[in-house]
Design an enzyme around this catalytic site. Sequence first.
Site, mmCIF file in Angstrom:
data_model
loop_
_atom_site.group_PDB
_atom_site.id
_atom_site.type_symbol
_atom_site.label_atom_id
_atom_site.label_comp_id
_atom_site.label_asym_id
_atom_site.label_seq_id
_atom_site.Cartn_x
_atom_site.Cartn_y
_atom_site.Cartn_z
ATOM 1 N N VAL A 159 24.709 -27.767 -5.140
ATOM 2 C CA VAL A 159 23.886 -26.607 -4.777
ATOM 3 C C VAL A 159 23.588 -25.757 -6.008
ATOM 4 C CG1 VAL A 159 24.764 -26.494 -2.413
ATOM 5 C CG2 VAL A 159 25.922 -25.185 -4.227
ATOM 6 N N ARG A 188 22.238 -26.626 -9.879
ATOM 7 C CA ARG A 188 20.937 -26.980 -10.432
ATOM 8 C C ARG A 188 20.840 -28.502 -10.495
ATOM 9 N NH1 ARG A 188 19.732 -22.832 -8.961
ATOM 10 N NH2 ARG A 188 18.819 -21.047 -10.041
ATOM 11 N N ASP A 192 20.933 -30.141 -2.524
ATOM 12 C CA ASP A 192 20.006 -29.057 -2.181
ATOM 13 C C ASP A 192 19.127 -28.696 -3.370
ATOM 14 O OD1 ASP A 192 19.021 -27.041 -0.340
ATOM 15 O OD2 ASP A 192 20.026 -25.550 -1.599
ATOM 16 N N GLU A 212 11.360 -30.213 -8.602
ATOM 17 C CA GLU A 212 11.129 -29.682 -7.261
ATOM 18 C C GLU A 212 9.682 -29.232 -7.122
ATOM 19 O OE1 GLU A 212 13.995 -26.640 -6.396
ATOM 20 O OE2 GLU A 212 15.718 -27.952 -6.765
ATOM 21 N N HIS A 233 16.082 -27.183 -1.298
ATOM 22 C CA HIS A 233 16.535 -25.969 -1.992
ATOM 23 C C HIS A 233 16.505 -24.770 -1.039
ATOM 24 C CE1 HIS A 233 16.975 -24.218 -6.281
ATOM 25 N NE2 HIS A 233 17.631 -23.472 -5.411
ATOM 26 N N SER A 266 19.468 -23.967 1.062
ATOM 27 C CA SER A 266 20.807 -23.742 1.617
ATOM 28 C C SER A 266 21.147 -22.264 1.766
ATOM 29 C CB SER A 266 21.865 -24.425 0.740
ATOM 30 O OG SER A 266 21.872 -23.884 -0.565
#
Length: 335
Positions: free
Chosen positions: A238, A240, A264, A269, A288, A290
């Site tokens: 969670v 990077r 996540d 991205e 991304h 969470s």
Amino acid sequence: MSVKKTDEETDMSKPKVIVIVPADRPVPPVERLADEAEFVVVRTAQEFRAAQEGAEILLSNDFKTTLLREVGPGGLRFIQTSSIGVDPFLTAEIVHSDIVLCNTRGVCERPIAEWILGVIVMFAKDLRRTIELQQERRWLHRETEPVLGRRVLVVGPGPVGQETVLLLRAAGMEVTVVGRTAREDRRLGPIAAISDLDALLTEADDVVLTLPLTEDTRGLFDAKRIARMRAGARLVNVGRGAVIVEQDLLDAVDSGHLAGAALDVFEQEPLLADSPLWSRSSILVSPHASGDLVGWRGRVVERFGENLRRWKAGMPLNDVVDLRQIGVTAPANRS
């Protein structure tokens, strides 16, 4: 008797605040603070450049914004992020300036910790397979893994890591924490040094990464380090995306060395549609999100409003980030 304020005094009472918002996202509820500041919403480099005149304050609602690198900070003196991470602001112009940068602690930490608990339970209890079997209308009895006593290694004792450790321990897991240096923490107890990571990886059922992206953490979990993990362990990230070498993770999952992963965050991205990560049933792909609870934007605005009032009163701000300790991560890219 009322006293008419001069234009300068009026500007001071309602400073101009630039709000960076992603192109596909709603504007945070800054209208709640309309009596305290003038807000200018920007989504593009052109809009940001045009809004900079007379603006000393920035509220960024985009944790991936590139506008500061493309345009530069201009006359900004105070930047508030809507996230814990501050990657977009680690430019030389900002790091080596007098700009005060504050992140938004206390908004996302607990939700992220709950997400981590959720995915560990999901894997241990094979809930994903249960859902798939229900969709297939198949009655297949299976045995699952315990949650009580699971050995979890949390790498990164920052705000998210702290909440994660406390929540996982409350759920009955045995949690070891790794930080930059060995020390004793008031909330977490003993923290092991990063130099002990390889030895600790061999004992963990689950490895949870809550690390920021720095020169030291980039590619930290490559093929060599993943191979140190216990066979059948799972990896949760969670922090990077670039902390993990994604191809090396895929190879470890495909070979059966790792039982799975919950991600996540990703190096790129949004995750590309043709990424092989999508197709692995033992890898959970999360966008991304969470830490995004219903109403989180409003909580960010509340936190910013508190700092805005402190700024106007000349008081110290909350959650100031020491940028010099992190350093510059990339050069500016002017357009």
